[in-house]
Design a protein around this motif. Structure first.
Motif, PDB file in Angstrom:
ATOM      1  N   HIS A 322      22.427  43.088  56.580  1.00 52.91           N
ATOM      2  CA  HIS A 322      22.488  41.952  55.662  1.00 52.91           C
ATOM      3  C   HIS A 322      23.799  41.200  55.821  1.00 52.91           C
ATOM      4  CE1 HIS A 322      24.751  45.048  53.534  1.00 52.91           C
ATOM      5  NE2 HIS A 322      25.407  44.037  52.971  1.00 52.91           N
ATOM      6  N   ASP A 324      26.682  39.122  53.277  1.00 48.91           N
ATOM      7  CA  ASP A 324      27.086  38.851  51.890  1.00 48.91           C
ATOM      8  C   ASP A 324      27.601  37.424  51.874  1.00 48.91           C
ATOM      9  OD1 ASP A 324      26.906  41.624  50.663  1.00 48.91           O
ATOM     10  OD2 ASP A 324      28.097  41.975  52.452  1.00 48.91           O
ATOM     11  N   HIS A 378      25.697  43.493  58.736  1.00 53.86           N
ATOM     12  CA  HIS A 378      26.192  44.863  58.670  1.00 53.86           C
ATOM     13  C   HIS A 378      25.254  45.688  57.786  1.00 53.86           C
ATOM     14  CE1 HIS A 378      28.057  42.667  55.322  1.00 53.86           C
ATOM     15  NE2 HIS A 378      27.936  43.801  54.645  1.00 53.86           N
ATOM     16  N   ARG A 421      34.788  41.651  45.252  1.00 52.47           N
ATOM     17  CA  ARG A 421      34.698  40.299  45.804  1.00 52.47           C
ATOM     18  C   ARG A 421      35.426  39.267  44.954  1.00 52.47           C
ATOM     19  NH1 ARG A 421      28.977  40.551  47.952  1.00 52.47           N
ATOM     20  NH2 ARG A 421      28.788  42.732  48.500  1.00 52.47           N
TER      21      ARG A 421
END
Ligand SMILES: O=C(O)CCC(=O)C(=O)O
Ligand SMILES: [Fe+2]
Length: 424
Positions: A322, A324, A378, A421
């Protein structure tokens, strides 16, 4: 989180663990019989060192096309230069400055080389090296048969004497970044407080907010017949009636897959929903993330932790390939910490067809993904829960108290990943 199946077949050698063949999503990850024994790896490493020492004239260049450090497979080519016999067998401290780096065709001075050599050769984490070529050319040429890697750098954080490996632009791998105390602290927090409302978990959609899941699961053990939650499962028309199925807290704990901290991520819309009730990320975690983000941040700019996803992996759980991509500024890193059982992490390229490189992530390891690395697929195709490969002995000795048994029982067969994040 954009889920995508990466279909390129990869082939990864994991030292003693054997060879893994599979696809990025991990579904077809297979463990093949081990091609090397522990002893033969050691012998191979020794003989590599010996042949270096014998055969390499001072100033020659060498190409190592494949080796494995800390479980991290480097299959791209790397040129080392400035090697002299006398470097071998000498234990020199890694004393290169913070910006020492090795780039394609770059030339290392002896101190830099020794520092890298020291890190690689005097550590148990070196698993294997294959295909070593030597060359007397001083300028490596870029042909397909003599390829020069353009994106592997080695960096040392001189202050902490820690090695950072950067296989892709913007991707930082810092083994052993968290102390044992920090690992235990964040394992506890991940189980006790991170799943607490208003933080959301994967259970919200079915059960609504659940308070004190970990404590209830602990109590479950002593009173296994008293489930804390119930849900109604339609078992189909043929049964003629609804059948209720009870779920105990310990089962729900085992099925806990994620919790979200700070700004809440709405998985159905694949975006942050700032209107959902939330608490700020705990201050201690913010401070840790700011410190850890340092190597991937521009000088003088501070990382602002605004959201975190905590992933809980049990045996057989995996995270498919995926990206992000829901955060605004991709120059800011994702700060990703590994706790508990060892896992395989795959870092692919910008296309799902790019073959990923693989590395082991152990408890306490840190990954930073910023800039270009934010565009790379990743995933985590596999975790290891068996005593030999989980590599959590240090946690076992730390979680020795009576009160810690439940944490230990959980983490023995689980992995937790906390990724933090900056959203805006
Ligand atoms: O578990 C990991 O190490 C990676 C987690 C991850 O990539 C994510 O949550 O986006
Ligand atoms: Fe991710």
């Amino acid at each position: 989180m954009a889920m995508a199946l990466c279909n390129s077949l990869f082939h990864v050698e994991f030292g003693e663990l054997g060879v893994a063949v599979g696809t990025f999503d991990g579904i077809r990850l297979t463990k093949l019989p081990c091609p090397r024994s522990n002893t033969s790896i050691k012998c191979a490493t020794k003989s590599v060192k010996r042949s270096y020492a014998r055969a390499i004239p001072c100033g020659a260049q060498f190409l190592i096309s494949k080796y494995c450090y800390n479980g991290l497979l480097f299959s791209d080519d790397i040129w080392w230069s400035g090697i002299s016999d006398s470097c071998f067998g000498r234990r020199l401290s890694p004393s290169v400055g913070p910006d020492a780096s090795l780039q394609s065709g770059g030339f290392l001075n002896n101190t830099q080389f020794s520092a890298i050599q020291n890190a690689f050769f005097h550590t148990e984490r070196l698993s294997w090296i294959t295909y070593i070529y030597k060359s007397h050319e001083h300028s490596p040429t870029r042909t397909s048969s003599n390829r020069v890697c353009t994106h592997i750098h080695f960096k040392f954080i001189s202050s902490e004497n820690k090695l950072i490996l950067i296989p892709n632009a913007g991707f930082y791998f810092i083994p052993g970044a968290l102390s044992l105390e920090e690992q235990c602290q964040w394992i506890k927090e991940s189980l006790m407080s991170f799943p607490q409302p208003p933080n959301r978990t994967n259970h919200n959609a079915i059960y609504g907010p659940i308070e004190d899941l970990f404590v209830s699961a602990k109590e479950d053990k002593s009173d296994a017949c008293t489930p804390q939650w119930k849900f109604v499962e339609e078992l189909g028309e043929s049964h003629g009636k609804d059948v209720s199925k009870s779920v105990s807290a310990s089962v729900l704990l085992r099925k806990l897959r994620w919790s979200t901290l700070g700004l809440q991520f709405d998985w159905s819309k694949r975006s942050y929903n700032i209107s959902l009730p939330h608490k700020k990320i705990p201050d201690a975690l913010c401070q840790l993330a700011k410190r850890m983000a340092g190597p991937a941040m521009p000088c003088g700019v501070e990382f602002q932790p605004e959201a975190a996803i905590v992933n809980y992996f049990g045996l057989g759980d995996m995270l498919g390939g995926h990206l992000d991509d829901m955060e605004k500024d991709w120059s800011k890193p994702i700060v990703s910490m590994s706790l508990g059982c060892k896992a395989i992490f795959l870092l692919g390229g910008k296309s799902r067809e790019d073959t990923p490189i693989a590395m082991f992530l152990r408890s306490g390891d840190l990954i930073l993904m910023a800039g270009e690395a934010r565009e790379c697929f990743h995933g985590v195709p596999r975790i290891f829960t068996d005593a030999e490969n989980a590599e959590i002995c240090h946690l076992e000795s730390h979680f020795a108290g009576e009160d810690d048994q439940h944490y230990l029982n959980y983490i023995r067969t689980s992995r937790i990943n906390i990724n933090i994040r900056q959203v805006f």
